[in-house]
Design a protein around this motif. Structure first.
Motif, mmCIF file in Angstrom:
data_model
loop_
_atom_site.group_PDB
_atom_site.id
_atom_site.type_symbol
_atom_site.label_atom_id
_atom_site.label_comp_id
_atom_site.label_asym_id
_atom_site.label_seq_id
_atom_site.Cartn_x
_atom_site.Cartn_y
_atom_site.Cartn_z
ATOM 1 N N GLN A 1 7.536 47.886 54.380
ATOM 2 C CA GLN A 1 8.295 47.244 53.892
ATOM 3 C C GLN A 1 9.173 47.393 53.597
ATOM 4 N N LEU A 2 9.952 48.664 53.995
ATOM 5 C CA LEU A 2 10.874 50.035 53.583
ATOM 6 C C LEU A 2 11.955 48.852 54.540
ATOM 7 N N VAL A 3 11.321 48.402 55.303
ATOM 8 C CA VAL A 3 12.544 47.492 56.486
ATOM 9 C C VAL A 3 13.205 46.508 55.359
ATOM 10 N N ALA A 4 12.277 45.840 54.684
ATOM 11 C CA ALA A 4 11.760 44.649 54.243
ATOM 12 C C ALA A 4 13.237 44.419 53.093
ATOM 13 N N GLU A 5 12.782 45.462 52.460
ATOM 14 C CA GLU A 5 13.608 46.330 51.201
ATOM 15 C C GLU A 5 15.391 46.817 51.922
ATOM 16 N N GLY A 6 15.336 47.095 52.775
ATOM 17 C CA GLY A 6 16.217 47.413 53.751
ATOM 18 C C GLY A 6 17.083 46.574 53.962
ATOM 19 N N LYS A 7 16.524 44.773 54.495
ATOM 20 C CA LYS A 7 17.736 43.838 54.924
ATOM 21 C C LYS A 7 18.085 43.327 53.638
ATOM 22 N N GLU A 8 17.281 43.037 52.766
ATOM 23 C CA GLU A 8 17.430 42.819 51.198
ATOM 24 C C GLU A 8 18.586 43.084 50.816
ATOM 25 N N LYS A 9 18.764 45.225 50.884
ATOM 26 C CA LYS A 9 20.272 45.538 50.730
ATOM 27 C C LYS A 9 21.256 45.176 51.496
ATOM 28 N N LEU A 10 21.598 45.039 52.996
ATOM 29 C CA LEU A 10 22.206 45.117 53.866
ATOM 30 C C LEU A 10 22.617 43.354 53.364
ATOM 31 N N ALA A 11 22.036 42.629 53.240
ATOM 32 C CA ALA A 11 21.836 40.824 53.091
ATOM 33 C C ALA A 11 23.536 40.544 51.728
ATOM 34 N N SER A 12 23.386 41.815 50.879
ATOM 35 C CA SER A 12 23.949 41.659 50.106
ATOM 36 C C SER A 12 25.665 42.490 50.360
#
Length: 108
Positions: free
Chosen positions: A54-65
């Motif tokens: 879950q933490l990795v998925a949240e981090g990917k979302e933040k990096l995508a922006s």
């Protein structure tokens, strides 16, 4: 970032265990870095009750922006016509300098 990295390394080393603040302190100290226990406490407060995936998925979302330099080529394209003659001059100068080795190579 270093505390997150230490946490993830410890988690990867033993997926069945949950790293503690003492474990993170030990890893970071072993790398020769001063430890800020307040930051470790903030890390644990932020990840409390969350899975690594879950933490990795949240981090990917933040990096995508986050912008990743896409605007720089667009700006260069706008002024590309003016920059073309300067590039040609540089190429000519580089060719002239390459003749200065007098026939001797580095590995001859």
């Amino acid at each position: 970032m270093r505390y997150i990295a230490a946490y993830l390394l410890l988690q990867l080393a033993n997926p069945e265990a949950t790293p503690s603040a003492a474990d993170i302190t030990k890893v970071v100290s072993a790398a020769g870095i001063d430890v800020d226990s307040d930051r470790i406490d903030k890390l644990f407060a932020a990840i409390e009750g969350k899975e690594i995936a879950q933490l990795v998925a949240e981090g990917k979302e933040k990096l995508a922006s986050v912008p990743s330099g896409g605007a720089a080529p667009a700006a260069a394209a706008a002024g590309g016509a003016a920059a073309a003659p300067a590039e040609e001059e540089k190429k000519v100068e580089e060719e002239e300098e390459s003749d200065d080795d007098m026939g001797f190579g580095l590995f001859d």
